[in-house]
Design an enzyme around this catalytic site. Structure first.
Site, mmCIF file in Angstrom:
data_model
loop_
_atom_site.group_PDB
_atom_site.id
_atom_site.type_symbol
_atom_site.label_atom_id
_atom_site.label_comp_id
_atom_site.label_asym_id
_atom_site.label_seq_id
_atom_site.Cartn_x
_atom_site.Cartn_y
_atom_site.Cartn_z
ATOM 1 N N CYS A 190 15.260 19.207 1.689
ATOM 2 C CA CYS A 190 15.100 18.801 0.285
ATOM 3 C C CYS A 190 14.500 19.986 -0.461
ATOM 4 O O CYS A 190 13.433 19.902 -1.056
ATOM 5 C CB CYS A 190 14.234 17.541 0.165
ATOM 6 S SG CYS A 190 12.632 17.704 0.948
ATOM 7 N N GLU A 230 13.089 12.353 15.614
ATOM 8 C CA GLU A 230 12.105 12.219 14.535
ATOM 9 C C GLU A 230 10.721 12.259 15.158
ATOM 10 O O GLU A 230 10.418 11.479 16.052
ATOM 11 C CB GLU A 230 12.323 10.897 13.773
ATOM 12 C CG GLU A 230 11.269 10.562 12.758
ATOM 13 C CD GLU A 230 11.028 11.658 11.734
ATOM 14 O OE1 GLU A 230 9.869 12.095 11.605
ATOM 15 O OE2 GLU A 230 11.986 12.080 11.060
ATOM 16 N N ASP A 289 16.745 16.913 9.841
ATOM 17 C CA ASP A 289 16.164 16.697 8.514
ATOM 18 C C ASP A 289 14.886 17.521 8.524
ATOM 19 O O ASP A 289 13.810 17.021 8.827
ATOM 20 C CB ASP A 289 15.896 15.209 8.294
ATOM 21 C CG ASP A 289 15.412 14.902 6.887
ATOM 22 O OD1 ASP A 289 15.340 15.828 6.054
ATOM 23 O OD2 ASP A 289 15.074 13.733 6.632
ATOM 24 N N ASP A 311 9.350 15.630 19.324
ATOM 25 C CA ASP A 311 9.241 16.898 18.609
ATOM 26 C C ASP A 311 10.574 17.618 18.792
ATOM 27 O O ASP A 311 10.964 17.959 19.914
ATOM 28 C CB ASP A 311 8.094 17.718 19.189
ATOM 29 C CG ASP A 311 7.906 19.064 18.503
ATOM 30 O OD1 ASP A 311 8.791 19.503 17.733
ATOM 31 O OD2 ASP A 311 6.856 19.689 18.732
#
Length: 177
Positions: free
Chosen positions: A111, A21, A58, A41
């Site tokens: 998403c 993350e 993600d 990264d």
């Protein structure tokens, strides 16, 4: 959402997973779900090649899958930014491919309902990385969701009562080195 799904899978397999993350704030939020977080990264991860058994991507995306909760997402990213997002998503997939050990699994999640960010990226990846194959992500969703007969999952607000999320699980079958 992504960490929850992968946590469920890891729990069922009595395994753990590694999440990279870039944001320290988001990493802190994710530690409530799992302690396997590295702030880095993902396009340049500080890890040894083929060292990870599980990876969660993600991916940064257009966010258009969250329109039902965040209508302003429509105006946050312009259509011209999509190609830059797809490039980052593909860099993340490339980096993960190098980090994942043979037999390991990576989850690619956005998403977004945009084909270029979802099935388009996975098609590109599997065609250019024959050492990887899709595995059935539907097994980690409730059966009452009545998902289509395909291994990757695209959720829709009007059908599944969720954001328009995309999930693909890929297993590394042989070394890429």
């Amino acid at each position: 959402f992504p960490v929850t799904i992968l946590s469920r899978w890891a729990h069922e397999k009595q395994a753990s997973f590694l999440a990279l993350e870039i944001s320290e704030h988001r990493a802190a939020l994710m530690t409530r779900m799992t302690s396997e977080i590295v702030v880095a990264d993902g396009t340049r991860p500080p890890l040894a090649l083929e060292s990870a058994a599980k990876i969660l991507i993600d991916a940064p995306c257009s966010g258009l899958g969250a329109l039902r909760r965040r209508p302003d997402a429509r105006t946050r990213k312009s259509p011209s930014e999509l190609s830059g997002l797809v490039a980052i998503q593909r860099q993340l997939l490339e980096s993960a491919a190098e980090l994942l050990a043979v037999g390991g699994v990576m989850a690619y999640i956005t998403c977004s309902p945009v084909v270029a960010e979802t099935t388009g990226n996975i098609q590109w990846f599997t065609e250019s990385h024959p050492a990887f194959e899709l595995i059935d992500a539907r097994a980690f969703f409730p059966t009452e969701m009545d998902l289509p007969e395909r291994f990757d999952v695209q959720l829709w607000p009007g059908v599944h009562h969720t954001d328009a999320m995309y999930v693909a699980l890929l297993q590394k079958k042989s070394s890429t080195r």
